[in-house]
Scaffold this motif. Structure first.
Motif, short mmCIF file in Angstrom:
data_model
loop_
_atom_site.label_atom_id
_atom_site.label_comp_id
_atom_site.label_asym_id
_atom_site.label_seq_id
_atom_site.Cartn_x
_atom_site.Cartn_y
_atom_site.Cartn_z
N SER A 158 33.16 43.25 41.12
CA SER A 158 31.75 42.90 41.08
C SER A 158 31.15 43.09 39.71
CB SER A 158 30.97 43.74 42.10
OG SER A 158 31.02 45.11 41.75
N VAL A 159 31.77 43.90 38.85
CA VAL A 159 31.20 44.14 37.53
C VAL A 159 31.87 43.29 36.46
CG1 VAL A 159 30.62 46.50 38.15
CG2 VAL A 159 32.75 46.06 36.95
N LEU A 160 32.87 42.50 36.82
CA LEU A 160 33.54 41.67 35.83
C LEU A 160 32.74 40.39 35.63
CD1 LEU A 160 37.23 41.99 37.05
CD2 LEU A 160 36.02 43.40 35.40
N ASP A 161 32.82 39.83 34.39
CA ASP A 161 32.12 38.58 34.16
C ASP A 161 32.86 37.45 34.86
OD1 ASP A 161 34.25 37.80 32.50
OD2 ASP A 161 33.26 38.61 30.72
N ARG A 162 32.20 36.32 35.00
CA ARG A 162 32.72 35.24 35.83
C ARG A 162 34.08 34.72 35.38
NH1 ARG A 162 32.40 29.66 35.98
NH2 ARG A 162 32.53 28.78 38.06
N PRO A 163 34.30 34.45 34.08
CA PRO A 163 35.63 33.93 33.70
C PRO A 163 36.77 34.87 34.06
CG PRO A 163 34.04 33.60 31.93
CD PRO A 163 33.38 34.48 32.94
N VAL A 164 36.58 36.18 33.89
CA VAL A 164 37.63 37.14 34.22
C VAL A 164 37.87 37.16 35.72
CG1 VAL A 164 38.29 39.57 34.19
CG2 VAL A 164 37.24 38.55 32.17
N ARG A 165 36.80 37.15 36.51
CA ARG A 165 36.95 37.17 37.96
C ARG A 165 37.70 35.93 38.44
NH1 ARG A 165 31.23 37.82 40.54
NH2 ARG A 165 32.33 38.60 42.35
N ILE A 166 37.33 34.77 37.92
CA ILE A 166 37.96 33.53 38.35
C ILE A 166 39.43 33.51 37.95
CG2 ILE A 166 37.97 31.03 38.05
CD1 ILE A 166 35.72 32.13 39.83
N LYS A 167 39.74 33.95 36.74
CA LYS A 167 41.14 33.99 36.29
C LYS A 167 41.95 34.93 37.17
CE LYS A 167 44.16 34.71 32.31
NZ LYS A 167 45.12 35.54 33.05
N SER A 168 41.35 36.05 37.57
CA SER A 168 42.08 36.99 38.40
C SER A 168 42.43 36.38 39.74
CB SER A 168 41.28 38.28 38.59
OG SER A 168 40.13 38.07 39.40
N VAL A 169 41.58 35.50 40.27
CA VAL A 169 41.85 34.84 41.54
C VAL A 169 43.12 34.00 41.43
CG1 VAL A 169 41.04 33.13 43.21
CG2 VAL A 169 39.44 34.81 42.27
N ARG A 170 43.17 33.14 40.43
CA ARG A 170 44.33 32.26 40.29
C ARG A 170 45.60 33.06 40.05
NH1 ARG A 170 47.15 29.87 36.27
NH2 ARG A 170 48.03 27.79 36.68
N ASP A 171 45.53 34.08 39.22
CA ASP A 171 46.70 34.91 38.95
C ASP A 171 47.24 35.55 40.22
OD1 ASP A 171 46.51 34.24 36.30
OD2 ASP A 171 45.61 36.13 35.67
N ARG A 172 46.33 36.10 41.04
CA ARG A 172 46.77 36.77 42.27
C ARG A 172 47.31 35.77 43.29
NH1 ARG A 172 44.53 41.99 42.74
NH2 ARG A 172 44.45 42.85 40.63
N LEU A 173 46.74 34.59 43.35
CA LEU A 173 47.24 33.58 44.28
C LEU A 173 48.65 33.15 43.90
CD1 LEU A 173 44.09 31.28 44.72
CD2 LEU A 173 44.88 33.10 46.25
#
Length: 220
Positions: free
Chosen positions: A31-46
């Protein structure tokens, strides 16, 4: 000179601490990460969990899908954490950050689905994918369940199951029509193991724009 040297060292240490604190890690509060980092983390985990390609084609997530189970406990769905089945007994609450999403406009209907590609187990996914939930028009007052929520029920001894939430919206240039529910939950009614969200989305003119997931094990 000594006082000035001490002040300079204090400033340097403070700067280094603030930079280190800003660098996210795998266990950071999303929740405290900026949007680009959060979105990148989604793709990496998927990719790491093989949800791409087991559930979805390769895609670029545009929305971070926040989901929280609150009925029996408080559990945040956090890109592959473990949540006990009894905690996920009732459907979660959700929130979307749509303000900066490309091509978003008021009135675009969004859909959330929940699928289990590991039914009855990841080693023998003969009933996968299994449809657990389809909720439509989730950002409007007319939100409704096209397929009622069915809580995770991993069979004894079947190991960890991936429970995958996918956020969908109409593809650009495709006229939105009323969505058709799968004819049955196992294999999303397609009869072939592995079929599910992607085929259903394609048939209904939808595209994936976000995803999140958790693991669950029988009795844990």
């Amino acid at each position: 000179m000594a006082p000035l040297f001490k002040l300079a060292m204090i400033a340097l240490l403070a700067s280094a601490f603030s930079i280190a604190a800003a660098v996210p890690n795998d266990y950071a509060d999303q929740s405290v990460l900026d949007r680009p980092v959060r979105i990148k983390s989604v793709r990496d985990r998927l990719l790491d969990s093989q949800i791409i390609p087991d559930v979805l084609y390769e895609f670029c997530p545009l929305v971070y899908l926040d989901l929280v189970y609150t009925t029996r406990s408080h559990a945040v769905v956090d890109l592959g954490n473990f949540i006990p089945p009894w905690v996920a007994y009732s459907k979660p609450t959700y929130s979307l950050d749509l303000a900066s999403v490309a091509h978003h406009a008021p009135g675009i209907p969004y859909t959330i689905v929940l699928t289990d590609p590991d039914a009855p187990s990841r080693a023998d996914a003969s009933n996968g994918q299994f449809c657990h939930w389809i909720a439509t028009n989730i950002t409007s007052p007319h939100a409704a369940d096209l397929v009622p929520y069915l809580p995770p029920t991993p069979p004894p001894g079947s190991g960890p199951h991936r429970y995958v939430f996918v956020l969908l919206r109409p593809r650009r240039g495709v006229e939105y029509v009323a969505l058709k529910a799968p004819s049955e939950r196992p294999r999303w009614g397609y009869g072939s193991a592995g079929e599910g969200v992607q085929r259903w989305a394609d048939e209904n003119g939808l595209e994936a724009v976000g995803a999140n997931f958790f693991y669950a094990v029988d009795g844990k």
